[in-house]
Design a protein around this motif. Structure first.
Motif, PDB file in Angstrom:
ATOM      1  N   VAL A  50       0.841  -1.206   0.000  1.00  0.00           N
ATOM      2  CA  VAL A  50       0.000   0.000   0.000  1.00  0.00           C
ATOM      3  C   VAL A  50       0.872   1.250   0.000  1.00  0.00           C
ATOM      4  N   ARG A  51       1.875   1.268   0.845  1.00  0.00           N
ATOM      5  CA  ARG A  51       2.720   2.466   0.950  1.00  0.00           C
ATOM      6  C   ARG A  51       3.509   2.703  -0.337  1.00  0.00           C
ATOM      7  N   GLU A  54       1.190   4.047  -3.067  1.00  0.00           N
ATOM      8  CA  GLU A  54       0.792   5.435  -2.837  1.00  0.00           C
ATOM      9  C   GLU A  54       1.975   6.392  -2.937  1.00  0.00           C
ATOM     10  N   ARG A  55       3.165   5.849  -3.097  1.00  0.00           N
ATOM     11  CA  ARG A  55       4.347   6.664  -3.355  1.00  0.00           C
ATOM     12  C   ARG A  55       4.783   6.564  -4.814  1.00  0.00           C
ATOM     13  N   ILE A  89      -6.595   2.977  -3.568  1.00  0.00           N
ATOM     14  CA  ILE A  89      -5.198   3.387  -3.405  1.00  0.00           C
ATOM     15  C   ILE A  89      -5.048   4.826  -3.876  1.00  0.00           C
ATOM     16  N   LYS A  90      -4.488   5.655  -3.010  1.00  0.00           N
ATOM     17  CA  LYS A  90      -4.313   7.071  -3.327  1.00  0.00           C
ATOM     18  C   LYS A  90      -2.924   7.292  -3.899  1.00  0.00           C
ATOM     19  N   GLY A  91      -2.686   6.655  -5.026  1.00  0.00           N
ATOM     20  CA  GLY A  91      -1.354   6.686  -5.616  1.00  0.00           C
ATOM     21  C   GLY A  91      -1.088   7.957  -6.399  1.00  0.00           C
ATOM     22  N   SER A  92       0.169   8.289  -6.492  1.00  0.00           N
ATOM     23  CA  SER A  92       0.614   9.410  -7.313  1.00  0.00           C
ATOM     24  C   SER A  92       1.560   8.877  -8.372  1.00  0.00           C
ATOM     25  N   GLU A  96      -0.006   2.020  -8.534  1.00  0.00           N
ATOM     26  CA  GLU A  96      -1.100   1.053  -8.490  1.00  0.00           C
ATOM     27  C   GLU A  96      -0.693  -0.120  -7.598  1.00  0.00           C
ATOM     28  N   ARG A 442      -2.330   1.329   6.103  1.00  0.00           N
ATOM     29  CA  ARG A 442      -1.603   2.602   6.039  1.00  0.00           C
ATOM     30  C   ARG A 442      -0.962   2.922   7.384  1.00  0.00           C
TER      31      ARG A 442
END
Length: 455
Positions: A50-51, A54-55, A89-92, A96, A442
């Motif tokens: 997850v981390r 999201e990175r 997932i709040k990815g940038s 994914e 998270r």
């Protein structure tokens, strides 16, 4: 000493394991979470996934955990042998997360289908010995995990693969799988059964009859003639594939040794778990596997670490025996709060879930007197005072037990760091409950990435 706080003395002597630089390094393509069973490998692998996503990484998490906790925590109904995208997932930068759970037999079937013609593949898949082998032969799960890892890496669809190693009696099974398969393929029994296929024709059958006659008496009784026939048929059909198994196993083993791989040994602050972690660290070094460090999971803490177990027990005894000083009967319990704040709820938090540093500290002693004066001025019922004293004494004893746990965990950890002072370590504070969703993952990821794990 039993009553000392779990300080950072031992950790100060070893490098800090920094997780985010590993996740952010595009050169890191594989992370392997390993360790004994029940230490949180699956949760750690999922939290890292997850981390990392999201990175900005494109991540796939491969789990071998049959409990399906990973699927539940990621909001997926079920995981199977096909990677599935995780929503939420709040990815940038295109980050994914995909997840999958190894299906050992299906992976074996896919290998057969990919490396044999349709007729030979069908004969293998329908063979009773193959069905038994693919479903539960010793080491098959570990080997198939290696096969699946090689498949995922070859697809190049993800730039980071996180592997949750199989739950097994020994944390070394994952590393031993290719060699164990090689030993199986090189064994005298298999070579004998493969000989007719290599010789061919009547000469082959004659050779087989001679070879089988040497062991038919014993093996026939132990295994049965039908079983031996199934094995012979299987070996004949698999003959052309055995070399491929070995080649792929060796390639995946070399992949694990490559600089783009990072091993994380996950352990709990318990003697048996850290003993196996130490064994694994030594084995990784012997096999030239790149060890990133140790994740010490579920570490307990206290917001009132300055109050020793001895002092907490003594205060509890004084409260229970009414020996707290010069006030009248019924107020003795209130005089026994030298190591706590005036709010009982804070005592419970400090003693049971290591939450607030403001709760239960030695410097809070002066605050107890005004509270007692106020209660005395308003004429509190002595029975209520006694109840409060008993409650406070109980909380002090809980705190004393917590400090004993902290001291024991510290001693266990310090034994490991003394033996392996060059292994980077991070501690992850225990959560009050189980992780069951992305928010919990998270939270674990934040603790993993914080200095010393945020413990």
């Amino acid at each position: 000493m039993e009553g000392t706080a779990a300080g950072a003395g031992g950790l100060d002597a070893v490098p800090a394991l920094e997780i985010d630089p590993i996740l952010d390094d595009r050169g890191t393509r594989i992370i392997v979470c390993c360790g004994s069973g029940g230490v949180g490998k699956t949760t750690t692998a999922a939290a890292l996934g997850v981390r990392a996503a999201e990175r900005g990484r494109r991540v796939v998490v491969l789990t071998i955990d049959p409990a399906r906790r990973l699927a539940q925590s990621m909001g997926i109904d079920a995981l199977d042998n096909t990677p599935r995208k995780v929503d939420g997932i709040k990815g940038s930068d295109g980050g994914e997360l995909h997840a999958m759970m190894l299906d050992m037999k299906r992976t074996f079937d896919e290998i057969v289908e990919a490396h044999a013609d349709p007729a030979r593949a069908r004969a293998i898949l329908e063979n009773p010995f193959y069905q038994s082998l693919s479903a539960g032969f010793a080491g098959t799960q570990e080997y198939m995990a290696m096969e699946k890892l090689g498949q995922l890496r070859a697809r190049d669809e993800w730039d980071l693969i996180i592997v949750d190693t199989p739950p097994s009696r020994s944390a070394l099974d994952f590393l031993d799988a290719p060699k164990r398969l090689g030993s199986f393929l090189d064994g005298k029994f298999i070579k004998l059964l493969m000989a007719p296929a290599k010789v061919g024709g009547r000469a082959g059958m004659k050779f087989l009859n001679v070879g089988m006659s040497m062991m038919s008496g014993t093996l026939g009784k132990l295994l049965g003639g039908q079983f031996l026939g199934d094995v012979q048929t299987f070996v004949a059909a698999m003959d052309t594939m055995f070399g491929g198994f070995r080649t792929r196993a060796d390639a995946t083993y070399r992949l694990l040794q490559a600089p783009g791989t990072a091993f994380l040994v996950v352990a709990a602050p318990e003697r048996d778990a850290l003993r196996e972690a130490a064994y694994f660290v030594e084995r990784l070094a012997a096999e030239a596997m790149p060890l990133a460090g140790l994740v010490l999971n579920r570490v307990h803490g206290s917001g009132a670490a300055g109050l020793s177990a001895e002092r907490a027990r003594a205060a509890a005894e004084n409260l229970e025996e009414g020996r707290m000083g010069d006030r009248g009967p019924g107020k003795t319990g209130l005089r026994g709060v030298p190591a706590t704040s005036s709010e009982p709820s804070h005592h419970a938090t400090a003693a049971d879930s290591s939450a607030r540093p403001s709760a239960a500290r030695p410097s809070a002693a002066p605050e107890a007197a005004p509270t007692a004066d106020v209660i005395e001025e308003h004429g509190t019922d002595p029975d209520t005072d006694q109840d409060l004293a008993r409650l406070t004494a109980g909380l002090l004893r809980l705190h004393a037990e917590r400090m004993r746990v902290l001291a024991r965990e510290q001693r266990t950890r310090d034994r490991f760091t003394a033996l392996h002072p060059k292994v980077a370590v991070t501690e992850v504070a225990a959560l009050p409950g189980d992780v069951h969703d992305l928010a919990g993952l998270r939270a674990i990821g934040e603790r993993l990435s914080s200095p010393r794990g945020g413990s």
